[in-house]
Design an enzyme around this catalytic site. Structure first.
Site, PDB file in Angstrom:
ATOM      1  N   GLU A 179       5.329  -2.686  -9.230  1.00  0.00           N
ATOM      2  CA  GLU A 179       4.413  -1.552  -9.351  1.00  0.00           C
ATOM      3  C   GLU A 179       5.062  -0.236  -8.927  1.00  0.00           C
ATOM      4  O   GLU A 179       4.725   0.821  -9.423  1.00  0.00           O
ATOM      5  CB  GLU A 179       3.186  -1.832  -8.475  1.00  0.00           C
ATOM      6  CG  GLU A 179       1.964  -1.107  -8.932  1.00  0.00           C
ATOM      7  CD  GLU A 179       0.690  -1.737  -8.389  1.00  0.00           C
ATOM      8  OE1 GLU A 179       0.530  -2.972  -8.487  1.00  0.00           O
ATOM      9  OE2 GLU A 179      -0.135  -0.989  -7.857  1.00  0.00           O
ATOM     10  N   ASP A 222       1.437  -5.532  -7.717  1.00  0.00           N
ATOM     11  CA  ASP A 222       0.593  -5.930  -6.589  1.00  0.00           C
ATOM     12  C   ASP A 222      -0.406  -6.988  -7.037  1.00  0.00           C
ATOM     13  O   ASP A 222      -0.860  -7.006  -8.180  1.00  0.00           O
ATOM     14  CB  ASP A 222      -0.162  -4.725  -6.022  1.00  0.00           C
ATOM     15  CG  ASP A 222       0.770  -3.783  -5.278  1.00  0.00           C
ATOM     16  OD1 ASP A 222       1.945  -4.160  -5.090  1.00  0.00           O
ATOM     17  OD2 ASP A 222       0.330  -2.691  -4.910  1.00  0.00           O
ATOM     18  N   TYR A 240      -0.105  -7.263   2.527  1.00  0.00           N
ATOM     19  CA  TYR A 240      -0.776  -6.380   1.580  1.00  0.00           C
ATOM     20  C   TYR A 240      -2.081  -5.855   2.181  1.00  0.00           C
ATOM     21  O   TYR A 240      -2.933  -6.638   2.604  1.00  0.00           O
ATOM     22  CB  TYR A 240      -1.050  -7.147   0.290  1.00  0.00           C
ATOM     23  CG  TYR A 240      -1.496  -6.255  -0.831  1.00  0.00           C
ATOM     24  CD1 TYR A 240      -0.676  -5.224  -1.270  1.00  0.00           C
ATOM     25  CD2 TYR A 240      -2.729  -6.425  -1.436  1.00  0.00           C
ATOM     26  CE1 TYR A 240      -1.087  -4.386  -2.285  1.00  0.00           C
ATOM     27  CE2 TYR A 240      -3.146  -5.596  -2.459  1.00  0.00           C
ATOM     28  CZ  TYR A 240      -2.318  -4.568  -2.873  1.00  0.00           C
ATOM     29  OH  TYR A 240      -2.731  -3.742  -3.869  1.00  0.00           O
TER      30      TYR A 240
END
Ligand SMILES: [Zn+2]
Ligand SMILES: [Zn+2]
Length: 766
Positions: free
Chosen positions: A7, A105, A314
């Site tokens: 990403e 992601d 994350y």
């Protein structure tokens, strides 16, 4: 060649470091990529810049005044590239690919970005379609990346379509209603008024609270206190009646109090406070806000940096239960080796049993440190956020905090008083999660039957009930979550938009009159837009698309129908709606009475004072403050004017400055940086003070920069309270801009850039 698509460039670089030890880096169309050869052949990893494509309206719909909004609602959306270079680079490298790994992601947004990239790849290289896999990982660490690449999965189209549906719906609703309300109020160009599917009900939460505050009528009450003598020193006790609503009763209580008092009862109670549950995005953002005073949007940006560096997992997750696959013992062991976290070392002596929250999902684990990093090696706010996450993680394995509270009652004449204390017996999790530790409030040693002389007369304190407090940003994020408004990823940005459009200002956010009027107008004339129900329903639809229970097209169709109806309703009442909003905007422009007119005896015919207000010059478009008493061609009329900064929003802080008493005082919210206060009166002591402080800071900075020129700055200069220096910098930047302008009429904000950039951040060494 196996093409890995991530990403962002940071994650591409990390993956190249982990999988392709000694990978070579290069660039095409200014986009970096990394290549290496291994036993499995040639590899290339390239990072995107988030979305490759964005939905947009096709040509022919851009004229706000000529486009029929019903047609706009039904327009077939097109995809536009967000960054031409990224698109060119991707298409170029895709030609040589024999297989593709989507490594964006791991969430709805990431799945959609992966699908966008894949669409472009397949267009130039259709043969690759049988070799497409998806790598899903929750942290950019060696273990996690190697695990993900050893267990490659497939792209979830349903998840991607759910992300796409929301994107489309947000665009269609936002564009249609923003245009509708801007047209109705005749606000064109950069002054348009924005409306959003999530934004408007969020504004509603802030406005409703403000209206409650304004409706609040303070009610007086009285408290009675007495001081008793004690060998350890006299102490204060509170009357057993918390609040006296009648002054006479308070007077009677004072009259009935006789010396000495006698300790009639002592009770103590132990309380176990359970350790906190693992962090998800919402609870993290709320804690960063309340414990560290870092706004939710900033906390998320910092968390993303820490994630990109491989320091934390994350940060966008709803989950509050650690998965069994998480190597908790290893993580705890590596953290407590650092002096900052050694207070939790005893955890390793027993079984590690973490707390669990109510929400459990399988996509990402709760936010936790991905590796042990010395916080001192990170820059101010990054350090504090990393520490918060690490301490929270350790706290979830820790024992409860045990406190003992004691309450003693003292009879004095006909009246009863009490004292209360609370002592931490065992800090438990608060030993490591230090933010949660309550201070000890000790009371003197007392025994039943003990007699205590009154120390002077009892006294009465006048008080009044307070309005409900404003909603802090952390709390606001939590309230949005409870109501299904936005997602973990979008909530902080939506709050930011309310600031950007001038609907709210300050921290905690207060609504401007325009913000209140926008909400009131929608509540009255387009209620569907002002309440959270519709949005929450759409969010559920998204989940159904992701689960494969409905299709994106169906959801979009229903949403468009709903919007046709909503717009229809609004168009019928457009004039009334505009009047409400105009009234709000007018109120925001009026700053306060003009003291020059007041002294000259000039006023309106009805006797009301001439007001100073914000005016935009018709020709130049520049804004300034002028008086209502001004008349063209009348030399006796009021010609008072004051300059205003041309960028950023200005809000009325005080109708008349409480420091100089001459002019209104404003709050200026610059495009970037912290808001600052501006008294229109140049001679106001507050402005002189501001100029003086600025000069001092300038001098200090010049001295410091001279010092730093030769030697490299040490990494851990920040104290435990790293927030202070950060804040001062922002303030300095804000005041500097203002002061410069008043000194020479020009704006000079160049220094700000270097402050807000992340270039100066010092990194922790692995
Ligand atoms: Zn005037
Ligand atoms: Zn002043």
């Amino acid at each position: 060649m196996r093409l890995i698509i991530t990403e962002k460039n940071n994650s591409a670089k990390r993956i190249a470091e982990i999988l392709g030890n000694g990978a070579k880096s290069d660039k095409t169309y200014k986009v970096p990529y990394y290549t290496w050869s291994g036993p499995e052949g040639d590899h290339m990893v390239i990072g995107l810049k988030g979305h490759v494509l964005n939905p947009g309206f096709p040509d022919g719909y851009s004229n706000w005044q000529k486009t029929d909004l019903h047609e706009l609602i039904d327009a077939k959306l097109v995809k536009e590239p967000t960054d031409k270079n990224v698109l060119r680079a991707l298409r170029k490298v895709a030609k040589d690919a024999t297989s593709v790994v989507i490594a964006t992601d791991f969430d709805r947004e990431g799945e959609l970005i992966g699908l966008e990239a894949l669409t472009e790849v397949l267009e130039v290289n259709p043969a690759v379609k049988d070799g497409i896999t998806r790598a899903r990982f929750s942290a950019l660490t060696k273990d996690e990346i190697e695990r993900a690449f050893a267990n490659l999965d497939r792209l979830s189209y349903d998840l991607a379509y759910a992300g796409e549906a929301r994107q489309d719906i947000d665009l269609i609703w936002g564009a249609t209603l923003t245009r509708a309300v801007s047209l109705a109020t005749r606000r064109f160009g950069s002054n348009f008024l924005s409306v959003g599917r999530v934004q408007s009900p969020t504004l509603g939460l802030i406005v409703e609270r403000e209206l409650e505050r304004r409706a609040h009528k303070p009610k007086p009450y009285w408290e009675v206190l007495a001081r008793f003598q004690h060998v350890d020193g006299a102490f204060e006790a509170h009357h057993a009646v918390d609040k006296f609503w009648d002054r006479k009763e308070a007077d009677a209580a004072v009259a009935g109090t006789k010396s000495p008092g006698t300790v009639s009862e002592i009770t103590s109670k132990r309380t176990n406070r359970r350790p906190p549950v693992p962090f998800n995005t919402t609870s993290f953002a709320a804690e960063a806000s309340s414990r560290l005073s870092i706004t939710p949007s900033r906390a998320m940006r910092i968390a993303e940096d820490l994630y990109m560096d491989g320091f934390i997992s994350y940060p966008r997750t709803d989950n509050t239960v650690y998965p069994s696959s998480l190597p908790t013992r290893e993580l705890v062991a590596s953290l407590v080796r650092l002096p900052e976290f050694e207070a939790a070392a005893a955890l390793l002596d027993g079984d590690l049993k973490p707390t669990r929250g109510k929400k459990e999902s399988t996509d990402h684990p709760p936010i936790h440190p991905a590796q042990a990093v010395r916080p001192g090696g990170l820059e101010g706010a990054h350090q504090r956020v990393y520490e918060l996450i690490a301490r929270r993680f350790l706290a979830t394995f820790s024992p409860p905090m045990i406190t003992e509270s004691t309450r003693a009652e003292i009879e004095a004449g006909s009246e009863t008083y009490f004292v209360r204390g609370s002592v931490v017996v065992d800090p438990g999790y608060a030993g490591i999660y230090t933010y949660a530790r309550s201070p000890d409030e000790e009371i003197p040693k007392l025994e039943r039957g003990q007699e205590l002389e009154l120390d002077g007369e009892p006294w009465i304190v006048d008080k009044e009930t307070q309005p409900p407090t404003r909603i802090g940003q952390g709390k606001l994020v939590e309230m949005m979550e409870e109501r299904g408004l936005g997602t973990k990823a979008t909530r902080p940005d939506i709050i930011q938009k309310l600031y950007d459009r001038g609907y709210v200002f300050g921290n905690p956010p207060s609504p401007t009159e325009t913000g209140i009027a926008m909400y009131e107008a929608f509540k009255r004339y387009v209620p569907r837009m002002a309440t959270p129900e519709m949005t929450a329903e759409l969010e559920r639809d998204m989940d159904e698309i992701a689960g494969g229970d409905t299709s994106k097209d169906k959801v979009l169709e229903i949403s468009r129908q709903m919007l046709h109806g909503t717009y229809e309703e609004m168009a019928h009442k457009e004039e009334d709606l505009a009047k409400v909003i105009w009234a709000g905007m007018d109120e925001d422009r009026i700053l306060g009475p003009c003291i020059v007119c007041e002294r000259a005896g000039r006023k309106h015919e009805d006797g009301s004072p001439n007001m100073l207000r914000v005016i935009r010059a018709r020709k130049s478009g520049k804004r300034f403050v002028g008086c209502q008493g001004w008349e063209a061609d009348n030399p006796d009329a009021c010609d008072v004017t004051f300059p205003l900064p041309q960028r950023g929003d200005v809000f009325k802080l005080e109708e008349r400055c409480s420091i100089c008493g001459e002019t209104p005082r404003l709050k200026v919210a610059p495009v970037r940086g912290r808001p600052w206060n501006l008294c229109l009166n140049e001679e106001c002591p507050s402005m002189e003070e501001m100029r003086r402080r600025r000069a001092e800071r300038e001098a200090a900075r010049a001295a410091k920069e001279g010092e730093e020129d030769g030697s490299s700055a040490s990494g851990d200069g920040a104290s435990a309270d790293g927030s202070k220096p950060d804040r001062t910098k922002a303030d300095a930047a804000g005041t500097k801009t203002r002061a410069k302008r008043s000194a020479n009429g020009r704006r000079s904000g160049s220094r700000r850039k270097t402050r807000s950039g992340s270039g100066s951040r010092s990194r922790a060494k692995g």
